[in-house]
Design a protein around this motif. Structure first.
Motif, PDB file in Angstrom:
ATOM      1  N   ASP A  12       1.095   1.183  12.932  1.00 36.07           N
ATOM      2  CA  ASP A  12       0.438   2.495  12.963  1.00 36.07           C
ATOM      3  C   ASP A  12       1.164   3.539  12.112  1.00 36.07           C
ATOM      4  OD1 ASP A  12      -1.400   1.331  14.648  1.00 36.07           O
ATOM      5  OD2 ASP A  12      -0.490   2.118  16.482  1.00 36.07           O
ATOM      6  N   PRO A  13       2.499   3.622  12.152  1.00 31.92           N
ATOM      7  CA  PRO A  13       3.181   4.596  11.285  1.00 31.92           C
ATOM      8  C   PRO A  13       2.974   4.315   9.799  1.00 31.92           C
ATOM      9  CG  PRO A  13       4.640   3.887  13.031  1.00 31.92           C
ATOM     10  CD  PRO A  13       3.463   2.979  13.076  1.00 31.92           C
ATOM     11  N   ALA A  14       2.918   3.039   9.402  1.00 30.73           N
ATOM     12  CA  ALA A  14       2.681   2.722   7.985  1.00 30.73           C
ATOM     13  C   ALA A  14       1.274   3.117   7.570  1.00 30.73           C
ATOM     14  CB  ALA A  14       2.921   1.241   7.736  1.00 30.73           C
ATOM     15  N   VAL A  15       0.301   2.865   8.441  1.00 35.94           N
ATOM     16  CA  VAL A  15      -1.079   3.272   8.130  1.00 35.94           C
ATOM     17  C   VAL A  15      -1.155   4.784   7.981  1.00 35.94           C
ATOM     18  CG1 VAL A  15      -3.436   3.379   9.019  1.00 35.94           C
ATOM     19  CG2 VAL A  15      -2.136   1.245   9.208  1.00 35.94           C
ATOM     20  N   ARG A  16      -0.506   5.514   8.904  1.00 36.93           N
ATOM     21  CA  ARG A  16      -0.517   6.976   8.802  1.00 36.93           C
ATOM     22  C   ARG A  16       0.134   7.444   7.507  1.00 36.93           C
ATOM     23  NH1 ARG A  16       0.708   6.711  14.379  1.00 36.93           N
ATOM     24  NH2 ARG A  16       2.931   7.016  13.954  1.00 36.93           N
ATOM     25  N   ALA A  17       1.240   6.819   7.137  1.00 35.21           N
ATOM     26  CA  ALA A  17       1.937   7.218   5.909  1.00 35.21           C
ATOM     27  C   ALA A  17       1.054   6.979   4.683  1.00 35.21           C
ATOM     28  CB  ALA A  17       3.240   6.443   5.776  1.00 35.21           C
ATOM     29  N   ILE A  18       0.332   5.876   4.670  1.00 37.22           N
ATOM     30  CA  ILE A  18      -0.580   5.592   3.549  1.00 37.22           C
ATOM     31  C   ILE A  18      -1.712   6.614   3.513  1.00 37.22           C
ATOM     32  CG2 ILE A  18      -2.271   3.915   2.694  1.00 37.22           C
ATOM     33  CD1 ILE A  18      -0.348   1.714   3.760  1.00 37.22           C
ATOM     34  N   GLU A  19      -2.263   6.914   4.683  1.00 33.45           N
ATOM     35  CA  GLU A  19      -3.368   7.884   4.736  1.00 33.45           C
ATOM     36  C   GLU A  19      -2.894   9.284   4.342  1.00 33.45           C
ATOM     37  OE1 GLU A  19      -6.136   5.735   8.159  1.00 33.45           O
ATOM     38  OE2 GLU A  19      -4.693   7.278   8.744  1.00 33.45           O
ATOM     39  N   GLN A  20      -1.680   9.647   4.713  1.00 31.20           N
ATOM     40  CA  GLN A  20      -1.138  10.943   4.310  1.00 31.20           C
ATOM     41  C   GLN A  20      -0.992  11.066   2.805  1.00 31.20           C
ATOM     42  OE1 GLN A  20       2.486  11.054   6.540  1.00 31.20           O
ATOM     43  NE2 GLN A  20       1.478  11.561   8.488  1.00 31.20           N
ATOM     44  N   ARG A  21      -0.894   9.930   2.129  1.00 27.53           N
ATOM     45  CA  ARG A  21      -0.774   9.909   0.663  1.00 27.53           C
ATOM     46  C   ARG A  21      -2.109   9.668  -0.017  1.00 27.53           C
ATOM     47  NH1 ARG A  21       3.678   8.656   3.250  1.00 27.53           N
ATOM     48  NH2 ARG A  21       5.759   8.784   2.324  1.00 27.53           N
ATOM     49  N   GLY A  22      -3.190   9.790   0.741  1.00 25.55           N
ATOM     50  CA  GLY A  22      -4.526   9.675   0.167  1.00 25.55           C
ATOM     51  C   GLY A  22      -5.148   8.302   0.233  1.00 25.55           C
ATOM     52  N   GLY A  23      -4.448   7.322   0.826  1.00 25.72           N
ATOM     53  CA  GLY A  23      -4.991   5.973   0.934  1.00 25.72           C
ATOM     54  C   GLY A  23      -5.882   5.829   2.150  1.00 25.72           C
ATOM     55  N   THR A  24      -6.555   4.694   2.242  1.00 22.24           N
ATOM     56  CA  THR A  24      -7.465   4.446   3.362  1.00 22.24           C
ATOM     57  C   THR A  24      -7.295   3.016   3.872  1.00 22.24           C
ATOM     58  OG1 THR A  24      -9.254   3.778   1.868  1.00 22.24           O
ATOM     59  CG2 THR A  24      -9.221   6.083   2.576  1.00 22.24           C
ATOM     60  N   LEU A  25      -7.648   2.817   5.132  1.00 27.57           N
ATOM     61  CA  LEU A  25      -7.698   1.495   5.745  1.00 27.57           C
ATOM     62  C   LEU A  25      -9.119   1.260   6.223  1.00 27.57           C
ATOM     63  CD1 LEU A  25      -6.578  -1.101   7.137  1.00 27.57           C
ATOM     64  CD2 LEU A  25      -6.063   0.353   9.128  1.00 27.57           C
ATOM     65  N   SER A  26      -9.732   0.165   5.774  1.00 25.63           N
ATOM     66  CA  SER A  26     -11.061  -0.228   6.239  1.00 25.63           C
ATOM     67  C   SER A  26     -10.914  -1.488   7.072  1.00 25.63           C
ATOM     68  CB  SER A  26     -11.993  -0.492   5.045  1.00 25.63           C
ATOM     69  OG  SER A  26     -12.192   0.679   4.292  1.00 25.63           O
ATOM     70  N   THR A  27     -11.164  -1.373   8.379  1.00 23.10           N
ATOM     71  CA  THR A  27     -11.124  -2.545   9.255  1.00 23.10           C
ATOM     72  C   THR A  27     -12.526  -3.136   9.368  1.00 23.10           C
ATOM     73  OG1 THR A  27     -11.401  -1.098  11.184  1.00 23.10           O
ATOM     74  CG2 THR A  27      -9.147  -1.702  10.559  1.00 23.10           C
ATOM     75  N   ARG A  28     -12.608  -4.330   9.952  1.00 19.62           N
ATOM     76  CA  ARG A  28     -13.871  -5.089  10.018  1.00 19.62           C
ATOM     77  C   ARG A  28     -14.507  -5.196   8.629  1.00 19.62           C
ATOM     78  NH1 ARG A  28     -14.066  -2.056  14.897  1.00 19.62           N
ATOM     79  NH2 ARG A  28     -14.147  -3.396  16.741  1.00 19.62           N
ATOM     80  N   ALA A  29     -13.648  -5.445   7.659  1.00 17.48           N
ATOM     81  CA  ALA A  29     -14.097  -5.537   6.260  1.00 17.48           C
ATOM     82  C   ALA A  29     -13.621  -6.861   5.662  1.00 17.48           C
ATOM     83  CB  ALA A  29     -13.561  -4.355   5.452  1.00 17.48           C
ATOM     84  N   PRO A  30     -14.182  -7.997   6.148  1.00 20.25           N
ATOM     85  CA  PRO A  30     -13.714  -9.291   5.674  1.00 20.25           C
ATOM     86  C   PRO A  30     -14.193  -9.593   4.249  1.00 20.25           C
ATOM     87  CG  PRO A  30     -15.573  -9.586   7.163  1.00 20.25           C
ATOM     88  CD  PRO A  30     -15.247  -8.116   7.178  1.00 20.25           C
ATOM     89  N   VAL A  31     -13.239  -9.929   3.395  1.00 21.44           N
ATOM     90  CA  VAL A  31     -13.573 -10.338   2.027  1.00 21.44           C
ATOM     91  C   VAL A  31     -13.975 -11.808   2.060  1.00 21.44           C
ATOM     92  CG1 VAL A  31     -12.667 -10.696  -0.302  1.00 21.44           C
ATOM     93  CG2 VAL A  31     -12.057  -8.628   0.987  1.00 21.44           C
TER      94      VAL A  31
ATOM     95  N   GLY B  57       0.805  -1.216   0.000  1.00 24.89           N
ATOM     96  CA  GLY B  57       0.000   0.000   0.000  1.00 24.89           C
ATOM     97  C   GLY B  57       0.835   1.261   0.000  1.00 24.89           C
ATOM     98  N   LEU B  58       1.903   1.273   0.810  1.00 28.65           N
ATOM     99  CA  LEU B  58       2.751   2.457   0.867  1.00 28.65           C
ATOM    100  C   LEU B  58       3.478   2.669  -0.457  1.00 28.65           C
ATOM    101  CD1 LEU B  58       3.912   4.792   2.447  1.00 28.65           C
ATOM    102  CD2 LEU B  58       5.583   3.227   3.461  1.00 28.65           C
ATOM    103  N   GLU B  59       3.989   1.583  -1.041  1.00 27.88           N
ATOM    104  CA  GLU B  59       4.697   1.702  -2.313  1.00 27.88           C
ATOM    105  C   GLU B  59       3.758   2.176  -3.419  1.00 27.88           C
ATOM    106  OE1 GLU B  59       7.935   1.368  -5.068  1.00 27.88           O
ATOM    107  OE2 GLU B  59       7.832   1.491  -2.870  1.00 27.88           O
ATOM    108  N   LEU B  60       2.546   1.619  -3.455  1.00 25.45           N
ATOM    109  CA  LEU B  60       1.585   2.030  -4.482  1.00 25.45           C
ATOM    110  C   LEU B  60       1.156   3.480  -4.289  1.00 25.45           C
ATOM    111  CD1 LEU B  60      -0.546  -1.227  -4.652  1.00 25.45           C
ATOM    112  CD2 LEU B  60       0.654  -0.184  -6.592  1.00 25.45           C
ATOM    113  N   ALA B  61       0.937   3.885  -3.037  1.00 30.06           N
ATOM    114  CA  ALA B  61       0.560   5.276  -2.769  1.00 30.06           C
ATOM    115  C   ALA B  61       1.674   6.224  -3.182  1.00 30.06           C
ATOM    116  CB  ALA B  61       0.225   5.448  -1.293  1.00 30.06           C
ATOM    117  N   ASP B  62       2.926   5.836  -2.938  1.00 27.63           N
ATOM    118  CA  ASP B  62       4.057   6.658  -3.355  1.00 27.63           C
ATOM    119  C   ASP B  62       4.149   6.760  -4.876  1.00 27.63           C
ATOM    120  OD1 ASP B  62       5.133   7.708  -1.066  1.00 27.63           O
ATOM    121  OD2 ASP B  62       6.544   6.060  -0.738  1.00 27.63           O
TER     122      ASP B  62
END
Length: 444
Positions: free
Chosen positions: A218-237, A16-21
Motif C-alpha cells: 500500500d505505501p508503494a502504491v501511494r508513492a506511485i500515485e503521488q507521483r502521477g502514476g496509477t494502479l488498475s486492478t482487475r485488469a488481466p492482460v 513503477g516507483l523508480e520510473l515515476a521518480d
C-alpha cells in the motif's frame, strides 16, 4: 514517456516507483483485485488479524529491499537484528542457537558452530572443510558451478548425506525453496557467501511487525500515485500484441486494448509465456522462459489461547516444522492473551497436497514434541495459506534473462531475472530497478 507495467507485485511496484521518480507516466495493470503479487496480506475472517500470504524475512545484506522500505517510509515498521541469532530446536525440543560473532575473515560463525549441539564433531569438521573449500575456490572452478547441483559440489568436498540434510539443506531450503540436490551450486554458494561469509552483520534477520500490504504494498502504491502514476486492478492482460519488432498494445480481458510507449513485464516467466505471441516465444530473452519451474511454499497459521513460544522466531531441525514465527510478538501485542504462530515450510513436498485439517494434525504432533507448551494450550483457530507459484527452482543450467528483450520497447522485471540473487524480495526489487533504468536509458 508512458510506461505500462504488467503485474503489480513487488518487482512491478519497484519498477513503477523508480520510473515515476524519473519523470515517466506509469500505469500498473494487475489481474487481481489487489496489488502485491507473491507478497501481500489480508484480514483473517475470524480474528481480524492481518495475515501474510507467506511469511517473509529479509537480511542485512538485502540492501535493495531495505532501501526500498526506506524510500517509502516504512523501515521503522520492521524488527532487525544487529547480528544473526536463531534458536534451533530438534524434534525432541532440545535447543541450540546459531549466531554470528564479530570475528573477521569469515570466521564469525565459528564460535556458534563449535557450540552447536545438533551436529556431531564429524559433521562440524565436514562443514568447516566445505567453508574452506569455498574460500579457496579458483576462478575456473567457479565457472563450472552453473552445471552441477549443490549436492554434487558438497559430495565432492567430503560432505555426508546427514551433513547435507541437517546443515546445508537447513541453510538453503528457506532461501532457495529447494534442496541441495535440486539447486545450482552457483546459486547456493552465492547464498552461503553473501549471507554467511562476507560480513558478520550480513545474515542478521529482519521481520515485519505488520502485514506485508501495510509494510510495502500500500505505501508503494501511494508513492506511485503521488507521483502521477496509477494502479488498475482487475485488469488481466491476455495477450501482448507485437508488430514490427515492438509491442503495439496490450489486450485485456473483454477486448479492451491499452497502448504505451514502453512496457515492463513483471509477470512470472510461466505467466509471461502464456500472453506472448507464438512467433516470439522462442526468441532472445524469451527462449529460456519455458525452463523455469514454479516452486510452492506452505504457511500454517495457528492461534493458541496462551503463550506457547518464548521466541520471536525459531528454526527446527529433523522436523517438517521448518520455521516458526511469533506474529503476536512481532506485532507488539499482549502475548498473555494468546499467541498467533506461523509455521513456514519451503519446498513442502507431499505436505502441499494435504488439506487444512490433515496439515494441522500432522504439524501439531511435531510441535507438541518440540514445544511442549503447545500440548497444554488450546488451539483456537488455524488457517492454511498455499502459494503454488511462490518462487522458481534455481536448477543447474538455468538461463535467467536480463531486463532487455529483442522487442525494442518491452522490458523484463521479476525475481527470476538475472539479478544474481535467488527468488527473494531482494531480487524482485533489484529487477524492478534494473528494468526501470533500462527503460529510462532507451528514452534518453
Amino acid at each position: 514517456m508512458r510506461v505500462g507495467i504488467i503485474g503489480a507485485g513487488l518487482a512491478g511496484l519497484a519498477a513503477g516507483l523508480e520510473l515515476a521518480d524519473r519523470g515517466h507516466e506509469v500505469e500498473l495493470l494487475e489481474r487481481r483485485p489487489w496489488a502485491g503479487g507473491a507478497t501481500y496480506s489480508f484480514a483473517d475472517d475470524e480474528t481480524g488479524d492481518e495475515v501474510d500470504n507467506g511469511q517473509h524475512v529479509f537480511m542485512e545484506c538485502t540492501t535493495a529491499y531495505v532501501a526500498f522500505l526506506e524510500r517509502i517510509g516504512t523501515l521503522g515498521l520492521t524488527h532487525r537484528q544487529r547480528r544473526l541469532h536463531v534458536p534451533v530446536y530438534d524434534e525432541d525440543g532440545a535447543r541450540s542457537d546459531l549466531g554470528a560473532s564479530n570475528l573477521p575473515f569469515g570466521l564469525h560463525l565459528a564460535p556458534a558452530l563449535l557450540r552447536y549441539r545438533h551436529l556431531t564433531w564429524r559433521q562440524k569438521a565436514q562443514v568447516v572443510r566445505a567453508f574452506l573449500a569455498l574460500r579457496l575456490m579458483r576462478a575456473e572452478e567457479r565457472a563450472r558451478l552453473d552445471d552441477v547441483t549443490f549436492e554434487e559440489w558438497l559430495r565432492a568436498r567430503g560432505q555426508s548425506a546427514d551433513t547435507i540434510r541437517e546443515f546445508w539443506d537447513f541453510l538453503v531450503i528457506p532461501t532457495l525453496n529447494c534442496r541441495a540436490d535440486e539447486a545450482s551450486a552457483r546459486q547456493a554458494l552465492f547464498v552461503v557467501e553473501e549471507g554467511f561469509q562476507r560480513d558478520p552483520r550480513a545474515a542478521a534477520l529482519g521481520v515485519s511487525g505488520v502485514g506485508l500490504s501495510t509494510l510495502h504494498v500500500d505505501p508503494a502504491v501511494r508513492a506511485i500515485e503521488q507521483r502521477g502514476g496509477t494502479l488498475s486492478t482487475r485488469a488481466p492482460v491476455e495477450r501482448i500484441e507485437v508488430r514490427d519488432g515492438r509491442v503495439a498494445a496490450l489486450s485485456l480481458r473483454g477486448g479492451e486494448q491499452r497502448s504505451f510507449d514502453a512496457y515492463v513485464s513483471a509477470l512470472a516467466p510461466w505467466r509471461l509465456l502464456r500472453v506472448l505471441p507464438d512467433d516470439v516465444r522462442d526468441e532472445g530473452a524469451f527462449a529460456s522462459l519455458a525452463s523455469f519451474e514454479p516452486a510452492p511454499i506452505l504457511n500454517v497459521h495457528l492461534w493458541f489461547d496462551r503463550p506457547v513460544a518464548d521466541f520471536a522466531f525459531a528454526a527446527f531441525i529433523r522436523s517438517e516444522v521448518q520455521w516458526v514465527f511469533n506474529r503476536t510478538r512481532a506485532g507488539g501485542e499482549d502475548e498473555t492473551r494468546g499467541q498467533h504462530l506461523v509455521v513456514s515450510i519451503s519446498a513442502p513436498g507431499e505436505l502441499f497436497s494435504l488439506g487444512p485439517e490433515a496439515l494441522r494434525d500432522r504439524l501439531l504432533l511435531q510441535l507438541h514434541r518440540a514445544l511442549p507448551a503447545t500440548f497444554d494450550a488450546t488451539l483456537l483457530r488455524h488457517t492454511v495459506v498455499k502459494e503454488p507459484e511462490a518462487t522458481f527452482v534455481p536448477a543447474p543450467g538455468l538461463q535467467r534473462p536480463g531486463p532487455r528483450t529483442h522487442l525494442a520497447n518491452l522490458y523484463l522485471a521479476g525475481a527470476y531475472t538475472d539479478t544474481g540473487w535467488p527468488a527473494t524480495m531482494e531480487s524482485a526489487v533489484r529487477s524492478g530497478l534494473a528494468a526501470a533504468r533500462a527503460v529510462d536509458e532507451s528514452s534518453a
